[in-house]
Write a protein that holds these residues in place. Structure first.
Motif, mmCIF file in Angstrom:
data_model
loop_
_atom_site.group_PDB
_atom_site.id
_atom_site.type_symbol
_atom_site.label_atom_id
_atom_site.label_comp_id
_atom_site.label_asym_id
_atom_site.label_seq_id
_atom_site.Cartn_x
_atom_site.Cartn_y
_atom_site.Cartn_z
ATOM 1 N N VAL A 56 6.377 59.746 28.480
ATOM 2 C CA VAL A 56 5.506 59.338 29.934
ATOM 3 C C VAL A 56 7.142 58.185 30.951
ATOM 4 O O VAL A 56 6.689 58.409 32.178
ATOM 5 C CB VAL A 56 4.228 58.047 30.162
ATOM 6 N N ALA A 57 7.614 57.185 30.061
ATOM 7 C CA ALA A 57 7.943 56.271 30.701
ATOM 8 C C ALA A 57 9.167 57.475 30.941
ATOM 9 O O ALA A 57 9.960 56.866 32.187
ATOM 10 C CB ALA A 57 8.765 54.664 30.274
ATOM 11 N N ARG A 58 9.955 57.856 30.632
ATOM 12 C CA ARG A 58 11.150 58.640 30.484
ATOM 13 C C ARG A 58 10.738 59.526 31.880
ATOM 14 O O ARG A 58 11.290 60.030 32.486
ATOM 15 C CB ARG A 58 11.607 59.149 29.414
ATOM 16 N N ALA A 65 11.216 57.227 39.556
ATOM 17 C CA ALA A 65 10.979 56.326 39.704
ATOM 18 C C ALA A 65 11.055 54.940 39.496
ATOM 19 O O ALA A 65 11.510 54.753 38.413
ATOM 20 C CB ALA A 65 9.224 56.116 39.520
ATOM 21 N N ASP A 66 11.954 54.230 40.282
ATOM 22 C CA ASP A 66 13.242 52.897 39.330
ATOM 23 C C ASP A 66 11.316 51.965 38.665
ATOM 24 O O ASP A 66 11.078 51.739 39.274
ATOM 25 C CB ASP A 66 13.088 52.058 41.013
ATOM 26 N N GLY A 76 -0.593 52.877 40.319
ATOM 27 C CA GLY A 76 -1.674 53.169 39.913
ATOM 28 C C GLY A 76 -1.101 54.633 38.991
ATOM 29 O O GLY A 76 -1.739 54.518 37.390
ATOM 30 N N MET A 77 -0.115 55.579 39.572
ATOM 31 C CA MET A 77 -0.315 56.268 38.174
ATOM 32 C C MET A 77 0.255 56.085 37.641
ATOM 33 O O MET A 77 0.405 56.676 36.080
ATOM 34 C CB MET A 77 1.132 57.245 39.593
ATOM 35 N N ARG A 78 1.436 55.232 37.267
ATOM 36 C CA ARG A 78 1.619 54.593 36.005
ATOM 37 C C ARG A 78 1.304 53.946 34.826
ATOM 38 O O ARG A 78 1.330 54.435 33.824
ATOM 39 C CB ARG A 78 3.639 53.927 35.889
ATOM 40 N N ALA A 167 3.050 67.953 38.440
ATOM 41 C CA ALA A 167 2.564 67.214 37.425
ATOM 42 C C ALA A 167 1.271 66.965 37.363
ATOM 43 O O ALA A 167 1.072 66.055 38.502
ATOM 44 C CB ALA A 167 4.039 66.112 36.989
ATOM 45 N N ILE A 168 0.793 66.531 36.506
ATOM 46 C CA ILE A 168 -0.789 66.381 36.577
ATOM 47 C C ILE A 168 -0.708 65.038 34.889
ATOM 48 O O ILE A 168 -0.368 64.952 34.733
ATOM 49 C CB ILE A 168 -1.466 67.499 35.918
ATOM 50 N N THR A 169 -1.311 63.720 35.620
ATOM 51 C CA THR A 169 -1.247 62.611 35.347
ATOM 52 C C THR A 169 -2.750 63.006 34.590
ATOM 53 O O THR A 169 -3.185 63.529 35.551
ATOM 54 C CB THR A 169 -0.775 61.247 35.996
#
Length: 204
Positions: A56-58, A65-66, A76-78, A167-169
């Motif tokens: 997910v971080a990658r 996204a820095d 929020g999305m992260r 993409a879908i979170t």
């Protein structure tokens, strides 16, 4: 849950709880996605599932996204523990419709009135969103910036003939659903249904 409730409750959720998502639920989302209608039963889609903190971080880094950048939407999305990326293969459709039962003898793409590879994959994505609601989860569909498509592709070894449609979170909902989306700034439009001929509208 009744289907009408699934439709009514579907919202783009942009912040999630720390609780992990049951892998069996993710599997059901993907199973339902593959039941979406698709031209010629081409099934020219694929789904990249990212469900580890490292992947997910990658994803976020590869899509621009820095890690040191913070704003209400991104922060929020992260928090989402799962990201699903639906991908469409144009080549699969061109090959399918060059087969004998479809009557075309070449792979010309100017025969297509609209790019059904994107239409069909979009419908599959909607089934993922609806399944999330039915499972009591939250989800949000969003786009991958065009300038970061290649870096995303390289980060996850995505072949050149597959293109992400977005993409879908996915995650467990919280009371604070995250950054306000466009519905908070715009009223729902009315009189969009034309019955019999254009210009004869009916209210919902």
């Amino acid at each position: 849950m009744e289907f009408r409730e699934v439709v009514r409750r579907r919202r783009m959720v942009r912040r999630y709880a720390e609780q992990p998502v049951d892998p069996a639920v993710v599997d059901r989302m993907l199973e339902h996605a593959q039941r979406a209608p698709n031209a010629g039963f081409t099934q020219g889609w694929a789904f990249l599932v990212l469900d580890t903190p490292e992947d997910v971080a990658r994803f976020w880094v590869s899509t621009g996204a820095d890690p040191d950048t913070h704003n209400t939407w991104l922060d929020g999305m992260r928090t989402a523990p799962v990201v699903i990326v639906p991908l469409a293969s144009k080549d699969a459709y061109l090959e399918r419709y060059a087969e004998e039962d479809k009557g075309w003898t070449d792979r010309r793409d100017d025969r297509w009135p609209v790019p059904y590879w994107y239409v069909d994959t979009g419908m599959a994505a909607l089934l993922i969103l609806q399944t999330a609601v039915d499972e009591g989860l939250g989800a949000c569909f969003f786009g991958i910036p065009g300038q970061h498509t290649e870096s995303f592709r390289e980060a996850f070894d995505v072949p050149a003939d597959h293109r992400p449609v977005g993409a879908i979170t996915v995650g467990h909902r919280v009371a604070d659903s995250g950054a306000k989306g466009s519905p908070a700034r715009r009223e729902r439009r009315e009189n969009l249904v034309h019955r019999g001929r254009w210009g004869t509208t009916v209210s919902p």
